[in-house]
Design an enzyme around this catalytic site. Structure first.
Site, PDB file in Angstrom:
ATOM      1  N   ASP A  58       0.880  -1.173   0.000  1.00  0.00           N
ATOM      2  CA  ASP A  58       0.000   0.000   0.000  1.00  0.00           C
ATOM      3  C   ASP A  58       0.916   1.221   0.000  1.00  0.00           C
ATOM      4  O   ASP A  58       1.508   1.570   1.022  1.00  0.00           O
ATOM      5  CB  ASP A  58      -0.901  -0.025   1.244  1.00  0.00           C
ATOM      6  CG  ASP A  58      -1.893   1.126   1.257  1.00  0.00           C
ATOM      7  OD1 ASP A  58      -1.634   2.133   0.570  1.00  0.00           O
ATOM      8  OD2 ASP A  58      -2.898   1.028   1.979  1.00  0.00           O
ATOM      9  N   ARG A 105      -8.591  13.284  -5.062  1.00  0.00           N
ATOM     10  CA  ARG A 105      -8.854  12.204  -4.101  1.00  0.00           C
ATOM     11  C   ARG A 105      -9.395  11.016  -4.863  1.00  0.00           C
ATOM     12  O   ARG A 105     -10.500  11.060  -5.406  1.00  0.00           O
ATOM     13  CB  ARG A 105      -9.887  12.652  -3.074  1.00  0.00           C
ATOM     14  CG  ARG A 105      -9.461  13.841  -2.278  1.00  0.00           C
ATOM     15  CD  ARG A 105     -10.348  14.001  -1.090  1.00  0.00           C
ATOM     16  NE  ARG A 105      -9.884  13.164  -0.022  1.00  0.00           N
ATOM     17  CZ  ARG A 105      -8.991  13.550   0.879  1.00  0.00           C
ATOM     18  NH1 ARG A 105      -8.461  14.738   0.850  1.00  0.00           N
ATOM     19  NH2 ARG A 105      -8.624  12.722   1.837  1.00  0.00           N
TER      20      ARG A 105
END
Ligand code: DSN
Length: 444
Positions: free
Chosen positions: A198, A233
């Protein structure tokens, strides 16, 4: 004029947005997961693409009229593949946690064992923390940091061999050293787990070659697009050659997990803005930007150390650092965040390894340089900022959190500190520094 229609037709919303623009302009944004997207990214976000439904994938949608949306999504995918050197990308996840949910759905059954870094040691909620879906629907076996702030690889090996997890996460929200992708791939390969990197925090550094890439090591890579990558985002899931070798159907399962497994229609305006950000990240200027982020972080860290602050691992390799304020008092991070905010310096309170307080009233603060570097600030300004932080923290170091009534205590010190002359002076100095590095001069 920027927002000309909104100013005319909904001045209430327009005024709030304009006030937020002023806040961003005249404060120092040190939250390491935040950044300032370019005006091109903002323009792509604010387009008519928001009107479209496009459930499915390019060339195989559930709705008509997707000719141009397909072009946008394919472009984003191709740019991401090139930038991160991966054979497969899904650009539809709404954000980091939905991307990670899709990974679980594609790779695990409910109740399977998973391993991630404990949240209190710098891990992410979605990597198995007890109150998140990931700690409730899966059997979470967290690993930890050593006393020195580095990942305890002996524990990682021990837990992996004992519990044989289905997924091992290597990726963090508050880990200040290089992410050890190679070491984790050895563990994951030895126990047959999927290694998922991640890289939400460090994606921009990876793209620019400033941090080793997980591509040769991980099976799956997830990332948000709005942190060091400086896009809108959003998020992406990437599968590596190694991932496809382990599991040739992985790409198909990830696609199905994102839609229809977790989400409905993709946010096509965000996909367009991701494509723009990826295009920017391919340019030589972005490499320079990423280099400066790290130089700035190292300078800010060394200046804080010279003022006597304790930094986890005594420094940083990347864009962020964790200041352990336990020597001032336990839980002091919560006080520091409030005081710094009053001085126009935005940071976030954060747990530190072996935290003796709680995540809501932690003992540390987390600082990062991506946003201030976007403004053009360099090492010299980092020295100034360290000085500002020190002046504020010195002013409040006599405060300590009471065992009870903490919320009203924080409210009370906020009121007291709003009258504090040193904090007012620092606030003025912060404004002057911000004026030297104008933010969004185009938005007038
Ligand atoms: N909330 C992000 C951060 O601040 O690191 C992680 O998702």
């Amino acid at each position: 004029m920027w927002l000309s229609y909104l100013r005319k037709y909904d001045p209430v919303v327009a005024q709030i947005i304009l006030r937020e623009l002023e806040r961003q302009r005249y404060t120092l944004e040190l939250i390491p997961s935040e950044n300032f997207a370019s005006v091109s990214v903002l323009e792509a976000l604010g387009t008519i693409l928001t009107n479209k439904y496009s459930e499915g994938y390019p060339g195989r949608r559930y709705y008509g009229g997707n000719e141009y949306v397909d072009m946008i999504e394919n472009l984003a995918i191709e740019r991401a593949k090139k930038l991160f050197k991966v054979p497969y990308v899904n650009v539809q996840p709404y954000s980091g946690t939905p991307a990670n949910i899709a990974v679980y759905l594609a790779c695990c059954e409910m109740g399977d064992t998973i391993m991630g870094l404990d949240l209190r040691h710098g891990g992410h909620l979605s990597h198995g923390w007890k109150v998140s879906f990931s700690g409730r629907f899966y059997r979470s076996v967290p690993y930890h940091l050593n006393e020195d702030g580095y990942i305890d690889m002996d524990e990682v090996w021990k837990l992996a061999e004992e519990y044989k997890p289905r997924i091992i996460w290597c990726g963090y929200s508050a880990y200040v050293r290089k992410f050890p992708f190679k070491e984790f791939s050895e563990v994951a390969d030895a126990v047959g787990a999927y290694m998922v990197a991640d890289i939400a925090h460090i994606a921009g550094l990876v793209a620019a070659g400033l941090h080793p890439s997980p591509t040769p090591y991980a099976h799956i890579i997830t990332t948000t697009t709005h942190k060091t990558l400086r896009g809108p985002r959003g998020a992406m899931i990437m599968i590596t050659e190694k991932g496809l070798e382990k599991d040739p159907e992985l790409a198909e399962r990830i696609d199905k997990a994102v839609f229809p497994g977790v989400q409905g229609g993709p946010h096509d305006h965000v996909t367009a803005a991701i494509a723009v950000a990826l295009g920017e990240a391919m340019k030589p200027e972005f490499k320079e930007y990423a280099k400066q982020i790290v130089r700035n972080a190292k300078r800010l860290a060394s200046e804080l150390i010279s003022y006597g602050y304790k930094l986890v691992t005594d420094g940083t390799d990347i864009h962020l650092m964790l200041v352990d304020l336990t020597p001032i008092s336990i839980g002091f991070g919560a006080i520091a965040q409030e005081a710094l905010e009053l001085a126009g310096i935005t940071v976030n309170k954060n747990t530190i390894p072996n935290e003796q307080s709680s995540p809501f009233y932690p003992s540390g603060i987390r600082l990062g340089t991506p946003a201030i570097t976007t403004r053009g600030m360099r090492e010299k300004e980092m020295s100034e900022i360290a000085g500002f932080i020190h002046r504020v923290l010195q002013e409040v170091s006599h405060y300590s959190l009471p065992p009870k009534g903490r919320r009203s205590f924080i409210k009370k010190i906020r009121e007291e500190l709003s009258q504090n002359n040193t904090i007012k002076e620092v606030r003025e100095d912060v404004k002057k520094l911000c004026e030297r590095f104008p933010l969004y001069p185009e938005l007038r």
